[in-house]
Structures are given as C-alpha cells and as structure tokens.
Enzyme design. Structure first.
Site, PDB file in Angstrom:
ATOM      1  N   LYS A 183       9.400   5.268  -6.641  1.00 32.74           N
ATOM      2  CA  LYS A 183       9.436   4.644  -7.979  1.00 32.74           C
ATOM      3  C   LYS A 183      10.112   3.277  -7.976  1.00 32.74           C
ATOM      4  CE  LYS A 183       9.720   8.924 -10.650  1.00 32.74           C
ATOM      5  NZ  LYS A 183      10.712   9.814 -10.030  1.00 32.74           N
ATOM      6  N   HIS A 244      17.189  17.381  -9.324  1.00 30.72           N
ATOM      7  CA  HIS A 244      16.302  17.860 -10.392  1.00 30.72           C
ATOM      8  C   HIS A 244      16.125  19.370 -10.329  1.00 30.72           C
ATOM      9  CE1 HIS A 244      13.777  13.972 -11.184  1.00 30.72           C
ATOM     10  NE2 HIS A 244      14.836  14.052 -11.971  1.00 30.72           N
ATOM     11  N   SER A 248       9.637  18.664  -8.538  1.00 31.60           N
ATOM     12  CA  SER A 248       8.193  18.778  -8.268  1.00 31.60           C
ATOM     13  C   SER A 248       7.982  19.261  -6.840  1.00 31.60           C
ATOM     14  CB  SER A 248       7.501  17.421  -8.413  1.00 31.60           C
ATOM     15  OG  SER A 248       7.549  16.994  -9.735  1.00 31.60           O
ATOM     16  N   TYR A 249       8.929  18.874  -5.947  1.00 35.30           N
ATOM     17  CA  TYR A 249       8.767  19.157  -4.518  1.00 35.30           C
ATOM     18  C   TYR A 249       9.929  20.029  -4.064  1.00 35.30           C
ATOM     19  CZ  TYR A 249       5.639  15.298  -5.302  1.00 35.30           C
ATOM     20  OH  TYR A 249       4.648  14.506  -5.815  1.00 35.30           O
ATOM     21  N   HIS A 251      11.675  20.970  -1.508  1.00 33.15           N
ATOM     22  CA  HIS A 251      12.454  20.741  -0.285  1.00 33.15           C
ATOM     23  C   HIS A 251      13.625  19.923  -0.803  1.00 33.15           C
ATOM     24  CE1 HIS A 251      13.024  19.642   4.088  1.00 33.15           C
ATOM     25  NE2 HIS A 251      13.798  18.754   3.467  1.00 33.15           N
ATOM     26  N   HIS A 253      16.259  17.589  -2.210  1.00 32.03           N
ATOM     27  CA  HIS A 253      16.495  16.151  -2.122  1.00 32.03           C
ATOM     28  C   HIS A 253      17.393  15.738  -3.287  1.00 32.03           C
ATOM     29  CE1 HIS A 253      12.805  16.934  -4.409  1.00 32.03           C
ATOM     30  NE2 HIS A 253      13.252  15.977  -5.218  1.00 32.03           N
TER      31      HIS A 253
HETATM   32  P1  M7G Z   1      11.247  15.631  -7.735  1.00 30.96           P
HETATM   33  O1  M7G Z   1      12.416  15.948  -8.559  1.00 30.96           O
HETATM   34  O2  M7G Z   1      10.812  16.677  -6.737  1.00 30.96           O
HETATM   35  O3  M7G Z   1       9.965  15.334  -8.592  1.00 30.96           O
HETATM   36  O4  M7G Z   1      11.573  14.276  -6.987  1.00 30.96           O
HETATM   37  P2  M7G Z   1       9.533  14.214  -9.645  1.00 30.96           P
HETATM   38  O5  M7G Z   1       8.523  13.356  -8.871  1.00 30.96           O
HETATM   39  O6  M7G Z   1       8.825  15.006 -10.705  1.00 30.96           O
HETATM   40  O7  M7G Z   1      10.746  13.483 -10.094  1.00 30.96           O
HETATM   41  C1  M7G Z   1      10.792  13.760  -5.948  1.00 30.96           C
HETATM   42  C2  M7G Z   1      11.113  12.288  -5.808  1.00 30.96           C
HETATM   43  O8  M7G Z   1      10.457  11.802  -4.659  1.00 30.96           O
HETATM   44  C3  M7G Z   1      10.611  11.480  -6.998  1.00 30.96           C
HETATM   45  O9  M7G Z   1      11.630  10.635  -7.474  1.00 30.96           O
HETATM   46  C4  M7G Z   1       9.402  10.730  -6.434  1.00 30.96           C
HETATM   47  O10 M7G Z   1       9.230   9.453  -7.021  1.00 30.96           O
HETATM   48  C5  M7G Z   1       9.747  10.606  -4.965  1.00 30.96           C
HETATM   49  N1  M7G Z   1       8.547  10.555  -4.113  1.00 30.96           N
HETATM   50  C6  M7G Z   1       7.424  11.286  -4.249  1.00 30.96           C
HETATM   51  N2  M7G Z   1       6.561  10.991  -3.244  1.00 30.96           N
HETATM   52  C7  M7G Z   1       5.240  11.580  -3.082  1.00 30.96           C
HETATM   53  C8  M7G Z   1       7.158  10.045  -2.441  1.00 30.96           C
HETATM   54  C9  M7G Z   1       6.749   9.370  -1.250  1.00 30.96           C
HETATM   55  O11 M7G Z   1       5.668   9.544  -0.688  1.00 30.96           O
HETATM   56  N3  M7G Z   1       7.673   8.492  -0.736  1.00 30.96           N
HETATM   57  C10 M7G Z   1       8.899   8.260  -1.326  1.00 30.96           C
HETATM   58  N4  M7G Z   1       9.710   7.381  -0.762  1.00 30.96           N
HETATM   59  N5  M7G Z   1       9.281   8.891  -2.461  1.00 30.96           N
HETATM   60  C11 M7G Z   1       8.425   9.785  -3.009  1.00 30.96           C
END
Ligand code: M7G
Length: 314
Positions: A183, A244, A248-249, A251, A253
């Site tokens: 982002k 969070h 969404s993911y 694993h 972080h």
């Molecule tokens: P989350 O809380 O799992 O989900 O955070 P959200 O996307 O609903 O907030 C995952 C975070 O990883 C988010 O801030 C995404 O913007 C970031 N993110 C997602 N992807 C697919 C990528 C990626 O490919 N590269 C990087 N650097 N960040 C990512």
C-alpha cells in the site's frame, strides 16, 4: 481458474508489469464493474478483464498525495479551467503535467472471486467471536478457504521483493522480514507503511499467540522500531504498530504505519496494538486463546456466510 490458453497472456502481462511498462499494461484493459468508490480517500476498485484473456482482474486506483518538493513546478506547468468565480473566490479543474504523480495502480491478476468480493462495496456486520465460536465456526472455515499465502512465501524465500527488504532476522523462531507494504508508494514518509512477516510457519493469527511467542513479538517491536528510526528517521512515537484480526492472510505479520496515515484497517474492529498484545500475554499467557475478539465481516466474506449458517445474526 486459468485456462491453459491464458497462461502465455498472463505471463506476458506479469512481465510487462514488472518491467515497469505501467502505461502499456492497461492498454487492453476493459472495465467490467466498479466495485467500490471512496471519494474521501480517493480510491476506486475496479473489476475488469484484459482483451484475449479469460481471467478476471482487480485494479485499485488511488490518487497520490502532492509532493512538497515539486509542487511549485507542478503548479506552473498545469492547465487550469475555471469552474467558479465569485468575488475573491475561484475554483479550477487542473490538469497537471504528465511527469507529475497522477494515481497509483495496484493490479491483482488473475483475481479470484474472493479478491473481487474483498474489494467490493458491501454491508458490514459485527461479530463478537468467543473462544468457542473460534473453534466451531472461524477455525474450520479458515481451513476450508482463505487467501493464498504464495506472495508471503515468495518474500520469505527471496523470490520477490528481496531488493526492498528493510531488515531481516534469520532466526527460525524469532526472525522476520520487514519490508514496504504494497500500500505504500515508498516516497512519502508521512504515509510510511511497512509490514513485518515472521519467518516461522504455522502461526495463523492473533488467536494463536501465547507466551511462547513473546520473544518473537518483542523482537519485531524492538528491532522494527530501531531500524525504522535508523533508515527513515521516524521515532517510535510516530508509529502505529499493530496486528489485524481478522487478517486477510493467515501467516502472522505486523503492520508498521506512520501515525499521521489513516491506514485502512487501523480502527477498533481490526487493529490490535503490538505493545498491548505483548502486555496482555505477559499478564495472562493464554489471553488470546480465551478472549472474545470483535471484528467486522462483510456479506460476501466466506466467514460471514458460515456465521450466518450457524444462525449468529438471527
Ligand atoms: P492483512 O491484515 O492480512 O490484510 O494484511 P489486509 O490486506 O486486508 O489489510 C496484509 C498486508 O500485506 C496488507 O497491508 C497488504 O497491503 C500487504 N500485502 C498484500 N500483498 C498481496 C502484498 C504483496 O504482495 N507485497 C507486499 N509487500 N505487501 C502485500
């Protein structure tokens, strides 16, 4: 699913995109539907397709902030069309010179139904997830269906984004990779957004955390803030550091954002401050196993459907 015939097209798009040929990539893109429009944060999510491909794409468009260093050059090079004049007040529609930032584009391609749902405008519902609801509804649903973690593994295995790594700790238990979140435009420090991805596999979310993870969490907090101060000159007093729930993911972080940046998902229904998480576990080692955790779900979320099937919203 991608058909065999789409493979070359997909690969070609990927290559074009990673080659930085941004302007070419969208030449044969057509809009199927506007999924979401947010005039406050100047963001639009679009569902669309590329000519000749069967796969779907999701495109996020975001207006970029003005850059103080170049604002003068931008103004003098702009074309202004007057839209109102009244006494000392006037407004204009301005077209800035091509060399100045217009909008940022994030492409998800090929996008799944879940991506299309994630970025669509939807009704939102609050869930108070007890320990029991987690084990009977949430956990089985996550095991059935959640977003692919391929992008996370690519980062951990240095297959992608390795040139962007801000900090790496290789310890298999307490290690992590800190790098810019997708982002962040990596330019404006007031919008700084980094993400720390843990090396260890199998820690899905906040729910899994207990005292065995304290060294990991403390390491992320201490080493992450230290390196952000060294590399970006941003002190810990300017950082919002959180996890969070639901993510969404799945694993684990940790999000590091500048406190001035109103990052999506930094509200009470989603963001859990890392410092509070550490303190809660220090006080009660099984805090997150037992805690009722509240979050919102959107009507197209798979998890929402599972809660609805259980009669939670009746
Ligand atoms: P989350 O809380 O799992 O989900 O955070 P959200 O996307 O609903 O907030 C995952 C975070 O990883 C988010 O801030 C995404 O913007 C970031 N993110 C997602 N992807 C697919 C990528 C990626 O490919 N590269 C990087 N650097 N960040 C990512």
């Amino acid at each position: 699913m991608s058909g065999e015939g789409d493979k070359d097209v997909i690969e070609a798009k990927r290559m074009k995109y990673s080659d930085g040929e941004g302007s070419q990539v969208l030449k044969d893109f057509s809009v199927t539907k506007i999924l979401k429009e947010d005039s406050k944060v100047k963001l639009m999510a679009i569902h669309g397709k590329f000519e000749g491909a069967n796969d779907e794409a999701v495109l996020l468009l975001e207006k970029l902030p003005f850059a103080p260093k170049t604002v003068n050059a931008m103004l003098t090079g702009s074309n202004l069309h007057e839209t109102l004049k009244n006494d000392i007040y006037s407004t204009y529609e301005a077209i800035s010179p091509p060399s100045f930032p217009g909008y940022k584009t994030t492409m998800i391609y090929p996008a799944t139904e879940k991506h299309i749902a994630k970025y669509s405008e939807q009704d939102v519902f609050v869930v108070h997830e007890t320990k029991e609801l987690y084990s009977t509804v949430t956990k089985p649903s996550l095991e059935q269906s959640s977003f692919s973690l391929q992008w996370v593994y690519n980062i951990l295995e240095k297959k992608t984004e390795s040139d962007r790594i801000v900090h790496e700790d290789v310890d298999p238990e307490t290690g992590f990779i800190l790098l810019p979140d997708m982002k962040w435009d990596r330019k404006d420090l007031n919008n700084l957004y980094l993400v720390a991805i843990i090396k260890k596999h199998g820690v899905k979310s906040l729910r899994d955390l207990n005292q065995q993870h304290l060294p990991l969490l403390k390491n992320i907090l201490n080493a992450g803030t230290k390196v952000i101060k060294e590399k970006f000159n941003i002190p810990v007093s300017k950082l919002r550091i959180y996890i969070h729930y639901q993510p969404s993911y799945y694993h684990l972080h940790v999000h590091f954002t500048h406190v001035k940046f109103d990052a999506p998902g930094s509200d009470v229904f989603r963001a859990h401050l890392l410092s509070s998480v550490i303190e809660n576990i220090e006080n009660y080692c099984d805090f997150y196993e037992n805690k009722t955790l509240s979050f919102t779900l959107r009507e197209n979320d798979n998890l929402f459907k599972k809660y609805k099937e259980q009669g939670y919203f009746d």
